[in-house]
Motif scaffolding. Structure first.
Motif, PDB file in Angstrom:
ATOM      1  N   ARG A  45       4.924  -7.137   1.659  1.00  0.00           N
ATOM      2  CA  ARG A  45       4.831  -5.686   1.570  1.00  0.00           C
ATOM      3  C   ARG A  45       5.121  -5.065   2.939  1.00  0.00           C
ATOM      4  N   PRO A  46       6.123  -4.177   3.018  1.00  0.00           N
ATOM      5  CA  PRO A  46       6.481  -3.610   4.320  1.00  0.00           C
ATOM      6  C   PRO A  46       5.409  -2.687   4.872  1.00  0.00           C
ATOM      7  N   CYS A  47       5.223  -2.748   6.179  1.00  0.00           N
ATOM      8  CA  CYS A  47       4.357  -1.792   6.873  1.00  0.00           C
ATOM      9  C   CYS A  47       5.053  -0.431   6.935  1.00  0.00           C
ATOM     10  N   GLY A  92      10.303  -1.645  -1.897  1.00  0.00           N
ATOM     11  CA  GLY A  92      10.583  -2.570  -0.793  1.00  0.00           C
ATOM     12  C   GLY A  92       9.758  -3.828  -0.769  1.00  0.00           C
ATOM     13  N   HIS A  93       8.737  -3.940  -1.628  1.00  0.00           N
ATOM     14  CA  HIS A  93       7.835  -5.096  -1.657  1.00  0.00           C
ATOM     15  C   HIS A  93       8.547  -6.265  -2.335  1.00  0.00           C
ATOM     16  N   VAL A  94       8.562  -7.446  -1.685  1.00  0.00           N
ATOM     17  CA  VAL A  94       9.279  -8.596  -2.241  1.00  0.00           C
ATOM     18  C   VAL A  94       8.340  -9.702  -2.735  1.00  0.00           C
ATOM     19  N   PHE A  95       7.039  -9.462  -2.721  1.00  0.00           N
ATOM     20  CA  PHE A  95       6.050 -10.337  -3.343  1.00  0.00           C
ATOM     21  C   PHE A  95       6.237 -11.806  -2.993  1.00  0.00           C
ATOM     22  N   ALA A 128      12.649  -7.680   2.380  1.00  0.00           N
ATOM     23  CA  ALA A 128      11.863  -6.470   2.137  1.00  0.00           C
ATOM     24  C   ALA A 128      12.470  -5.306   2.897  1.00  0.00           C
ATOM     25  N   ASP A 129      12.266  -4.089   2.399  1.00  0.00           N
ATOM     26  CA  ASP A 129      12.825  -2.936   3.095  1.00  0.00           C
ATOM     27  C   ASP A 129      11.836  -1.781   3.134  1.00  0.00           C
ATOM     28  N   TRP A 130      12.007  -0.967   4.160  1.00  0.00           N
ATOM     29  CA  TRP A 130      11.247   0.269   4.313  1.00  0.00           C
ATOM     30  C   TRP A 130      12.239   1.420   4.203  1.00  0.00           C
ATOM     31  N   GLN A 190      13.487 -10.791  -9.096  1.00  0.00           N
ATOM     32  CA  GLN A 190      12.750 -11.573 -10.086  1.00  0.00           C
ATOM     33  C   GLN A 190      11.270 -11.672  -9.723  1.00  0.00           C
ATOM     34  N   ARG A 191      10.973 -11.797  -8.435  1.00  0.00           N
ATOM     35  CA  ARG A 191       9.573 -11.832  -7.997  1.00  0.00           C
ATOM     36  C   ARG A 191       8.866 -10.522  -8.367  1.00  0.00           C
TER      37      ARG A 191
END
Length: 365
Positions: A140-142, A281-284, A168-170, A256-257
């Motif tokens: 999870r991005p800050c 942006g969360h890639v789990f 992940a991206d912000w 997919q995640r």
């Protein structure tokens, strides 16, 4: 309790089976090329990773831990300096700060995101603070807007720990490209994983890139003409070749995640568990729930009896580890300490299809 089936925390089998021929071809290409350190595969991976992330430079290294150490060294951070970071992370984050002789300053986390509480971060800044080292925990991005503003206002360096957040991206920009350095791990469990240790630094600063490349090669820009004490920290050519196969696939795997996370949300809604928010942006890298009222260990044991493997990331906040207890005795991070008693990470990988079975087993705890 009758086991549901054996469900591991992570299964790389589907990826290996699907891309077996490509992995074998890369392996043979490297062996026959007889160039095993900083060769054409590693150089190509650096270019491709930089282009994917939108960074000017990507620098392949031996591990994510080395990425953190070399980033801090390249920024001139050392004895007498303070670096603000989170206590709720893998030990390597704080370890890197200590390895360069600086002092980690632990700031509590946000209740919902597990990431640094930036209000508390600002209050922790002193005349000795040189840098902030946030962790994009569990993928999870800050809040990079606030971190950039905070670092800029106080003249601080910023180093992003992206070990769990490749891709992940912000707000549409990849994490690891906002700060002076982004630090990545390719440990086999990561979203983009090698078949052994591996790591990478990203930076948009030419001078910092040159410094980092020097430090990874025993402190030399030119072989045998060493300028400082550095490290032997180079991404293996074989790992680079295998990572090149995976890199174009990582966005699809991260999507997919997220779908697995959505399935968990649907199955566990109303369970009384604390569920991680599905934010942009969360890639789990992990799907981490919170089991309250002191029931976490019992829930984990019940899941194990049902054949479901889970993990606790992390059972001890870093500031409570023995080596920091004396020097950080006065540090209080109650949110992180409570999280350590409640968190439980459930099985997740891109091809995972047993969320409902895990949820059902968790419901029987």
């Amino acid at each position: 309790m009758t086991p549901v089936r054996n469900i591991p925390i992570l299964d790389l089998g589907p990826q290996i089976d699907t891309h077996w021929e490509a992995f074998n071809a890369a392996f043979q290409r490297v062996l026959r090329g007889q160039h095993f350190i900083l060769g054409p595969e590693e150089q190509a991976f650096e270019r491709e990773a930089a282009a994917y992330l939108g960074a000017r430079h990507a620098i392949g290294l031996n591990s994510g831990t080395d990425a953190l150490v070399i980033a801090l060294r390249a920024l001139g951070i050392g004895p007498g300096d303070e670096v603000i970071t989170t206590p709720f992370t893998f030990f390597a984050t704080a370890e890197a700060i200590s390895q360069v002789g600086a002092t980690p300053v632990f700031v509590d986390i946000e209740e919902g995101s597990f990431n640094l509480d930036l209000d508390l971060t600002e209050r922790a800044i002193t005349a000795r603070t040189r840098a902030i080292l946030p962790v994009h925990l569990f993928g999870r991005p800050c809040d990079m807007d606030r971190l950039l503003a905070l670092a800029g206002a106080h003249g601080l360096k910023l180093v992003e720990d992206c070990a769990q957040a490749f891709g992940a991206d912000w707000k549409g920009r990849k994490v690891g490209t906002f700060a002076e350095f982004g630090c990545y791990s390719f440990f086999p469990t990561k979203n983009l994983s090698a078949f052994g240790d591996g790591g990478m630094l990203t930076t948009n600063d030419d001078a910092l890139a040159e410094e980092a490349r020097m430090l990874r090669a025993h402190g030399s820009r030119r072989k045998y003409y060493n300028e400082t004490v550095g490290y032997n920290s180079r991404l293996d050519e074989l790992q680079a070749a295998l990572l090149r196969i995976k890199l174009p696939l990582v966005d699809g795997w991260n999507l997919q995640r997220r779908r697995v996370a959505e399935t968990y949300h649907a199955a566990l809604g109303g369970s009384g568990l604390g569920l991680p928010a599905i934010v942009d942006g969360h890639v789990f890298h992990q799907f981490t729930v919170r089991v309250k009222d002191g029931r976490r260990d019992a829930a984990q044991a019940a899941l194990a009896e049902s054949g479901v493997q889970t993990m606790v990331y992390y059972p001890v906040p870093v500031h409570r580890l023995k080596l920091y207890q004396e020097s950080h005795a006065a540090v209080a991070c109650p949110v992180a300490e409570q999280a350590a008693r409640e968190v439980l990470s459930l099985p997740i990988w891109p091809e995972f299809q047993d969320s409902a079975a895990v949820a059902a087993a968790l419901g029987k705890r």
